[in-house]
Design a protein around this motif. Structure first.
Motif, PDB file in Angstrom:
ATOM      1  N   ILE A   1     106.125 -17.324 118.525  1.00 32.06           N
ATOM      2  CA  ILE A   1     106.301 -16.434 119.107  1.00 32.06           C
ATOM      3  C   ILE A   1     107.915 -16.300 119.504  1.00 32.06           C
ATOM      4  O   ILE A   1     108.355 -16.889 120.012  1.00 32.06           O
ATOM      5  CB  ILE A   1     105.351 -16.274 120.507  1.00 32.06           C
ATOM      6  N   PHE A   2     108.290 -15.085 119.515  1.00 31.43           N
ATOM      7  CA  PHE A   2     109.574 -14.213 119.616  1.00 31.43           C
ATOM      8  C   PHE A   2     109.037 -13.120 120.777  1.00 31.43           C
ATOM      9  O   PHE A   2     108.667 -12.604 120.912  1.00 31.43           O
ATOM     10  CB  PHE A   2     110.818 -14.184 118.838  1.00 31.43           C
ATOM     11  N   LYS A   3     110.239 -13.217 122.391  1.00 30.28           N
ATOM     12  CA  LYS A   3     110.397 -11.753 122.994  1.00 30.28           C
ATOM     13  C   LYS A   3     111.461 -11.648 122.832  1.00 30.28           C
ATOM     14  O   LYS A   3     112.637 -12.361 122.618  1.00 30.28           O
ATOM     15  CB  LYS A   3     110.081 -12.613 124.386  1.00 30.28           C
ATOM     16  N   VAL A   4     110.743 -10.393 122.071  1.00 30.72           N
ATOM     17  CA  VAL A   4     112.173  -9.534 121.681  1.00 30.72           C
ATOM     18  C   VAL A   4     112.510  -8.348 122.867  1.00 30.72           C
ATOM     19  O   VAL A   4     111.653  -7.129 123.146  1.00 30.72           O
ATOM     20  CB  VAL A   4     111.778  -8.946 120.187  1.00 30.72           C
ATOM     21  N   ILE A   5     113.707  -8.219 123.167  1.00 29.56           N
ATOM     22  CA  ILE A   5     113.997  -7.366 123.918  1.00 29.56           C
ATOM     23  C   ILE A   5     115.425  -6.134 122.835  1.00 29.56           C
ATOM     24  O   ILE A   5     115.755  -6.585 122.777  1.00 29.56           O
ATOM     25  CB  ILE A   5     114.710  -7.767 125.419  1.00 29.56           C
TER      26      ILE A   5
ATOM     27  N   VAL B   1     110.484  -3.623 124.647  1.00 23.66           N
ATOM     28  CA  VAL B   1     110.105  -5.259 124.432  1.00 23.66           C
ATOM     29  C   VAL B   1     108.795  -5.665 123.642  1.00 23.66           C
ATOM     30  O   VAL B   1     108.036  -4.278 123.811  1.00 23.66           O
ATOM     31  CB  VAL B   1     109.797  -5.807 125.977  1.00 23.66           C
ATOM     32  N   ALA B   2     108.763  -6.215 122.463  1.00 21.20           N
ATOM     33  CA  ALA B   2     107.820  -6.732 121.344  1.00 21.20           C
ATOM     34  C   ALA B   2     107.628  -8.275 121.523  1.00 21.20           C
ATOM     35  O   ALA B   2     108.693  -9.309 122.034  1.00 21.20           O
ATOM     36  CB  ALA B   2     107.966  -5.757 120.691  1.00 21.20           C
ATOM     37  N   PHE B   3     106.943  -8.433 121.220  1.00 16.06           N
ATOM     38  CA  PHE B   3     106.351 -10.148 120.720  1.00 16.06           C
ATOM     39  C   PHE B   3     106.226  -9.653 119.268  1.00 16.06           C
ATOM     40  O   PHE B   3     105.671  -9.068 118.140  1.00 16.06           O
ATOM     41  CB  PHE B   3     105.449 -10.690 121.381  1.00 16.06           C
ATOM     42  N   VAL B   4     106.907 -10.535 118.862  1.00 17.84           N
ATOM     43  CA  VAL B   4     107.264 -10.817 117.208  1.00 17.84           C
ATOM     44  C   VAL B   4     106.259 -12.838 116.703  1.00 17.84           C
ATOM     45  O   VAL B   4     107.347 -13.380 117.209  1.00 17.84           O
ATOM     46  CB  VAL B   4     108.268 -11.265 116.700  1.00 17.84           C
ATOM     47  N   VAL B   5     105.384 -12.500 115.914  1.00 19.86           N
ATOM     48  CA  VAL B   5     105.036 -13.659 115.321  1.00 19.86           C
ATOM     49  C   VAL B   5     105.643 -14.073 113.883  1.00 19.86           C
ATOM     50  O   VAL B   5     105.765 -12.959 113.170  1.00 19.86           O
ATOM     51  CB  VAL B   5     103.439 -13.797 115.060  1.00 19.86           C
ATOM     52  N   ALA B   6     106.076 -14.817 113.765  1.00 21.74           N
ATOM     53  CA  ALA B   6     106.657 -15.441 112.037  1.00 21.74           C
ATOM     54  C   ALA B   6     107.291 -16.739 112.335  1.00 21.74           C
ATOM     55  O   ALA B   6     106.783 -17.337 113.038  1.00 21.74           O
ATOM     56  CB  ALA B   6     108.194 -14.424 112.755  1.00 21.74           C
ATOM     57  N   GLU B   7     107.571 -16.966 111.254  1.00 23.37           N
ATOM     58  CA  GLU B   7     107.670 -18.756 111.254  1.00 23.37           C
ATOM     59  C   GLU B   7     109.492 -19.129 111.329  1.00 23.37           C
ATOM     60  O   GLU B   7     109.406 -19.987 111.960  1.00 23.37           O
ATOM     61  CB  GLU B   7     108.166 -18.813 109.510  1.00 23.37           C
ATOM     62  N   ASP B   8     109.876 -18.004 111.748  1.00 25.58           N
ATOM     63  CA  ASP B   8     111.311 -18.384 111.891  1.00 25.58           C
ATOM     64  C   ASP B   8     112.368 -16.828 112.637  1.00 25.58           C
ATOM     65  O   ASP B   8     111.920 -16.299 112.747  1.00 25.58           O
ATOM     66  CB  ASP B   8     112.417 -19.032 111.016  1.00 25.58           C
ATOM     67  N   ALA B   9     113.268 -17.073 113.617  1.00 29.75           N
ATOM     68  CA  ALA B   9     113.992 -16.315 113.816  1.00 29.75           C
ATOM     69  C   ALA B   9     114.096 -15.139 112.581  1.00 29.75           C
ATOM     70  O   ALA B   9     114.506 -13.897 112.983  1.00 29.75           O
ATOM     71  CB  ALA B   9     115.462 -16.592 113.849  1.00 29.75           C
ATOM     72  N   ASP B  10     114.151 -15.244 110.861  1.00 23.83           N
ATOM     73  CA  ASP B  10     115.040 -14.855 109.860  1.00 23.83           C
ATOM     74  C   ASP B  10     113.746 -14.244 109.612  1.00 23.83           C
ATOM     75  O   ASP B  10     113.684 -12.421 109.328  1.00 23.83           O
ATOM     76  CB  ASP B  10     115.574 -15.793 109.414  1.00 23.83           C
ATOM     77  N   GLU B  11     112.800 -14.426 109.565  1.00 20.31           N
ATOM     78  CA  GLU B  11     111.970 -13.953 109.583  1.00 20.31           C
ATOM     79  C   GLU B  11     110.435 -12.590 110.115  1.00 20.31           C
ATOM     80  O   GLU B  11     111.101 -12.147 110.004  1.00 20.31           O
ATOM     81  CB  GLU B  11     110.651 -14.606 109.408  1.00 20.31           C
ATOM     82  N   ALA B  12     111.520 -12.430 111.923  1.00 25.50           N
ATOM     83  CA  ALA B  12     111.329 -12.032 112.978  1.00 25.50           C
ATOM     84  C   ALA B  12     112.086 -11.238 112.613  1.00 25.50           C
ATOM     85  O   ALA B  12     111.933  -9.804 113.193  1.00 25.50           O
ATOM     86  CB  ALA B  12     111.801 -13.269 114.245  1.00 25.50           C
ATOM     87  N   MET B  13     113.530 -11.228 112.486  1.00 25.84           N
ATOM     88  CA  MET B  13     113.885  -9.961 111.760  1.00 25.84           C
ATOM     89  C   MET B  13     113.543  -9.226 111.081  1.00 25.84           C
ATOM     90  O   MET B  13     113.412  -8.054 110.921  1.00 25.84           O
ATOM     91  CB  MET B  13     115.937 -10.643 111.720  1.00 25.84           C
TER      92      MET B  13
ATOM     93  N   LYS C   1     101.365 -12.590 111.404  1.00 23.20           N
ATOM     94  CA  LYS C   1     102.570 -12.571 110.857  1.00 23.20           C
ATOM     95  C   LYS C   1     102.367 -10.914 111.399  1.00 23.20           C
ATOM     96  O   LYS C   1     102.149 -10.154 110.765  1.00 23.20           O
ATOM     97  CB  LYS C   1     103.679 -13.017 110.484  1.00 23.20           C
ATOM     98  N   GLY C   2     103.772 -10.380 112.595  1.00 22.85           N
ATOM     99  CA  GLY C   2     103.465  -9.309 113.171  1.00 22.85           C
ATOM    100  C   GLY C   2     104.339  -9.266 114.492  1.00 22.85           C
ATOM    101  O   GLY C   2     104.849  -9.870 115.057  1.00 22.85           O
ATOM    102  N   VAL C   3     104.815  -7.725 114.349  1.00 24.84           N
ATOM    103  CA  VAL C   3     105.133  -7.115 115.520  1.00 24.84           C
ATOM    104  C   VAL C   3     104.156  -6.963 116.631  1.00 24.84           C
ATOM    105  O   VAL C   3     103.402  -5.996 116.231  1.00 24.84           O
ATOM    106  CB  VAL C   3     106.910  -6.549 115.579  1.00 24.84           C
ATOM    107  N   TYR C   4     103.832  -7.422 117.584  1.00 25.79           N
ATOM    108  CA  TYR C   4     103.109  -6.683 118.869  1.00 25.79           C
ATOM    109  C   TYR C   4     103.352  -6.929 120.088  1.00 25.79           C
ATOM    110  O   TYR C   4     104.423  -7.472 120.833  1.00 25.79           O
ATOM    111  CB  TYR C   4     101.851  -8.289 119.117  1.00 25.79           C
ATOM    112  N   GLY C   5     102.399  -6.103 120.999  1.00 25.11           N
ATOM    113  CA  GLY C   5     102.748  -5.112 121.692  1.00 25.11           C
ATOM    114  C   GLY C   5     104.234  -4.735 122.596  1.00 25.11           C
ATOM    115  O   GLY C   5     104.215  -5.280 123.538  1.00 25.11           O
ATOM    116  N   PHE C   6     104.411  -4.254 122.033  1.00 27.72           N
ATOM    117  CA  PHE C   6     105.674  -2.969 121.801  1.00 27.72           C
ATOM    118  C   PHE C   6     105.509  -2.182 122.962  1.00 27.72           C
ATOM    119  O   PHE C   6     104.495  -1.144 122.478  1.00 27.72           O
ATOM    120  CB  PHE C   6     105.973  -2.256 120.281  1.00 27.72           C
TER     121      PHE C   6
END
Length: 90
Positions: free
Chosen positions: A3-7, A19-31, A72-77
């Motif tokens: 889980i990545f917290k993104v601002i 702000v959002a939270f991204v569920v991904a395997e790694d930072a590259d996939e989160a991008m 996997k995806g972007v949540y809580g934007f």
């Protein structure tokens, strides 16, 4: 999965950051997921901040909904300073 917290800073400086939270395997996939997300079309990438979080999937389910616990995806934007929108799975 991680889980990545993104601002993210808006391209139009008159708008607030988001702000959002991204569920991904790694930072590259989160991008990749952020680039595909329609909500982030008006925000600068790479984001101003992308922090990996250590959180149990039961907490992810409680905070972001059932889908976020296993998909996997972007949540809580939401815009910083605005009320958090209701979860789609509630």
């Amino acid at each position: 999965m991680k889980i990545f917290k993104v601002i993210a800073e808006p391209l139009d400086r008159a708008e607030p950051p988001a702000v959002a939270f991204v569920v991904a395997e790694d930072a590259d996939e989160a991008m990749i997921l952020l680039r595909k997300d329609i909500n982030f079309s008006g925000y600068a990438l790479p984001p101003a901040e992308m922090v990996p979080m250590s959180i149990h999937m039961t907490e992810v389910r409680r905070l972001l909904g059932d889908d976020a616990a296993h998909e996997k995806g972007v949540y809580g934007f939401h815009l910083i300073g605005a009320p958090t929108p209701p979860l789609p799975s509630t």
